[in-house]
Enzyme design. Structure first.
Site, PDB file in Angstrom:
ATOM      1  N   LYS A  30       0.946  -1.254  -0.031  1.00 52.35           N
ATOM      2  CA  LYS A  30      -0.016   0.070  -0.038  1.00 52.35           C
ATOM      3  C   LYS A  30       0.866   1.198  -0.140  1.00 52.35           C
ATOM      4  O   LYS A  30       2.161   1.209   0.466  1.00 52.35           O
ATOM      5  CB  LYS A  30      -0.895  -0.171   1.145  1.00 52.35           C
ATOM      6  N   VAL A  63      10.820  -4.981   2.926  1.00 53.06           N
ATOM      7  CA  VAL A  63      10.581  -5.076   4.125  1.00 53.06           C
ATOM      8  C   VAL A  63      10.939  -3.797   4.922  1.00 53.06           C
ATOM      9  O   VAL A  63      11.678  -3.049   4.335  1.00 53.06           O
ATOM     10  CB  VAL A  63      11.754  -6.306   4.649  1.00 53.06           C
ATOM     11  N   GLY A 121       9.472  -0.999   5.017  1.00 46.75           N
ATOM     12  CA  GLY A 121       9.639   0.080   3.908  1.00 46.75           C
ATOM     13  C   GLY A 121       8.316   0.985   3.787  1.00 46.75           C
ATOM     14  O   GLY A 121       8.251   1.909   3.068  1.00 46.75           O
ATOM     15  N   ALA A 154       3.527  -1.842   4.212  1.00 49.31           N
ATOM     16  CA  ALA A 154       2.583  -2.827   4.985  1.00 49.31           C
ATOM     17  C   ALA A 154       2.720  -4.155   4.228  1.00 49.31           C
ATOM     18  O   ALA A 154       2.043  -4.979   4.466  1.00 49.31           O
ATOM     19  CB  ALA A 154       0.997  -2.364   4.589  1.00 49.31           C
ATOM     20  N   GLY A 155       4.261  -4.464   4.121  1.00 50.32           N
ATOM     21  CA  GLY A 155       4.570  -5.728   3.648  1.00 50.32           C
ATOM     22  C   GLY A 155       4.390  -7.014   4.799  1.00 50.32           C
ATOM     23  O   GLY A 155       3.570  -7.869   4.361  1.00 50.32           O
ATOM     24  N   GLY A 156       4.304  -6.882   6.028  1.00 51.86           N
ATOM     25  CA  GLY A 156       4.159  -7.624   7.007  1.00 51.86           C
ATOM     26  C   GLY A 156       2.673  -7.486   7.168  1.00 51.86           C
ATOM     27  O   GLY A 156       2.039  -8.900   7.688  1.00 51.86           O
ATOM     28  N   ALA A 178       0.451  -7.274   4.781  1.00 51.68           N
ATOM     29  CA  ALA A 178      -0.148  -8.192   3.663  1.00 51.68           C
ATOM     30  C   ALA A 178      -0.012  -9.757   4.098  1.00 51.68           C
ATOM     31  O   ALA A 178      -1.030 -10.360   3.734  1.00 51.68           O
ATOM     32  CB  ALA A 178       0.784  -7.878   2.553  1.00 51.68           C
ATOM     33  N   ASP A 236      -2.589  -1.818  10.027  1.00 52.92           N
ATOM     34  CA  ASP A 236      -2.729  -1.618   8.653  1.00 52.92           C
ATOM     35  C   ASP A 236      -3.285  -3.240   8.042  1.00 52.92           C
ATOM     36  O   ASP A 236      -3.448  -3.224   6.974  1.00 52.92           O
ATOM     37  CB  ASP A 236      -1.338  -1.483   7.968  1.00 52.92           C
TER      38      ASP A 236
HETATM   39  O1  C5P Z   1      -0.299  -1.324  14.694  1.00 54.56           O
HETATM   40  P1  C5P Z   1       0.994  -1.456  14.389  1.00 54.56           P
HETATM   41  O2  C5P Z   1       1.590  -2.749  14.990  1.00 54.56           O
HETATM   42  O3  C5P Z   1       1.222  -1.531  12.884  1.00 54.56           O
HETATM   43  O4  C5P Z   1       1.909  -0.211  14.812  1.00 54.56           O
HETATM   44  C1  C5P Z   1       3.293  -0.236  14.880  1.00 54.56           C
HETATM   45  C2  C5P Z   1       3.569   0.839  15.707  1.00 54.56           C
HETATM   46  O5  C5P Z   1       3.371   2.010  15.155  1.00 54.56           O
HETATM   47  C3  C5P Z   1       3.024   1.125  16.985  1.00 54.56           C
HETATM   48  O6  C5P Z   1       3.576   0.400  17.755  1.00 54.56           O
HETATM   49  C4  C5P Z   1       2.825   2.797  17.211  1.00 54.56           C
HETATM   50  O7  C5P Z   1       4.239   2.966  17.801  1.00 54.56           O
HETATM   51  C5  C5P Z   1       2.962   3.285  15.939  1.00 54.56           C
HETATM   52  N1  C5P Z   1       1.663   3.687  15.458  1.00 54.56           N
HETATM   53  C6  C5P Z   1       0.988   4.795  16.091  1.00 54.56           C
HETATM   54  N2  C5P Z   1      -0.195   5.267  15.576  1.00 54.56           N
HETATM   55  C7  C5P Z   1      -1.063   4.571  14.730  1.00 54.56           C
HETATM   56  C8  C5P Z   1      -0.453   3.392  14.009  1.00 54.56           C
HETATM   57  C9  C5P Z   1       1.041   2.956  14.227  1.00 54.56           C
HETATM   58  O8  C5P Z   1       1.626   5.515  16.781  1.00 54.56           O
HETATM   59  N3  C5P Z   1      -2.129   4.691  14.477  1.00 54.56           N
END
Ligand code: C5P
Length: 317
Positions: free
Chosen positions: A10, A109, A111, A114-116, A118, A155
């Protein structure tokens, strides 16, 4: 049983980041678009021993930067299978086999694409298909899968649905955005990843200590540009609040962005938390020409073209 699924990368056409919430996440106002760069995940059932605990017996990663992806229970695809097994088990449908996962990486990776997520979305569909087939029951359904996806990462719900979507909350509350145009992008990949939490943390720090632009949360301009189908209008509306912290952490990205516009792209943005840069072009021919010029400028490790929107995660029959 052997099942395959595909899920897409994405780009955030617009990424407005509000203040940090009490749970540590930031309130987002974003527009996601899935791009044609994709990963493929294969689930194979193995043995027939009922197993307690680890339902995934092994995970192997191949392809782009595969060495940087964990092959254990910390992999988001592994967690996704476990979450689906738990959902079925709570209703008495316990698996009689363990599974092995193979991931073919086409998405960079760390990057910002949203590879993980996906891989997790593909794994959710695979585990759901596996268990609904084995137990001859209906699948969990979109609503339940989206709820599990949101627990796995902000994501992952978008990776399940794909297309062009507005994201609110921490990115997990989605609503489809009207779009009938295929947009062409040049993607500049960097070998050195950026940690998403670190980029958000740096944004907080910059906001606390320096005069940086206030959050931009109104994405009505981008929604109108998408509906217009005009790449020049879309180019003028691309925006990312995470660009400032990503550039603070990797100043060389500024040169990559400049090189993209010098190569003739309409506009460039950092994708999500970076370091991938995405450059909007008029059409496929224009994207090929910009990509060739950008390769000559040697500002990024890999340059590819992609189109969006691509689909959501899907089982490959
Ligand atoms: O949800 P995800 O594991 O992808 O988020 C990774 C990190 O990105 C979170 O631990 C947080 O530090 C940050 N994040 C954030 N606000 C969001 C999405 C992600 O602060 N809306």
């Amino acid at each position: 049983m052997k099942l395959r699924a595909q899920a897409y990368s994405k780009v955030n056409l617009f990424l407005g980041v509000g203040p940090r919430r009490d749970d540590g996440f930031h309130e987002l106002s974003t527009i996601f678009q899935s791009l044609s760069l994709n990963d493929e995940v294969t689930l194979r059932t193995e043995g027939s021993q009922p197993h307690t605990g680890a339902w995934v017996k092994g995970l192997k990663v191949r392809g782009l930067a595969h060495n940087e992806v964990p092959e254990d229970q910390s992999n988001l695809a592994w967690k996704a299978v476990t979450a689906v097994v738990n959902a079925y088990s709570s209703e008495g449908y316990v698996p009689h086999q363990t599974v092995h996962l193979d991931i073919r990486k086409g998405i960079p990776v760390a990057g910002g694409m949203a590879g993980g997520s996906a891989d997790a979305a593909a794994a959710l569909l695979l585990a759901d298909r596996w268990l609904s087939t084995v137990h001859q029951v209906p699948g969990l359904g979109e609503e339940r899968l989206l709820a599990i996806a949101a627990e796995l990462g902000s994501d992952v719900p978008f990776s399940l649905l794909g297309g062009t979507q507005r994201g609110e909350g921490r990115g997990e509350k989605l609503s489809a955005v009207a779009n009938s145009t295929r947009w062409w992008w040049v993607i500049a990949l960097s070998r050195i990843g950026l940690s998403t939490p670190k980029v958000f943390h740096t944004l907080d720090h910059l906001r606390d200590t320096q005069q940086i632009a206030p959050p931009q949360l109104d994405c009505s301009g981008i929604i109108a540009a998408l509906a217009s189908g005009d790449p020049l209008k879309l180019a003028a509306e691309l925006h990312n609040d995470l660009a400032a912290p990503a550039l603070a952490l990797q100043p060389a990205l500024r040169r990559t962005l400049e090189a993209g516009t010098e190569a003739g792209a309409l506009s460039g943005i950092i994708s999500g938390s970076g370091p991938t840069c995405a450059f909007l072009c008029h059409d496929r021919t224009h994207a090929d020409a910009v990509a060739a010029r950008l390769r000559d400028s040697q500002v990024a490790d890999t340059i590819v073209t992609a189109y969006g929107p691509a689909g959501g995660a899907e089982i490959l029959e």
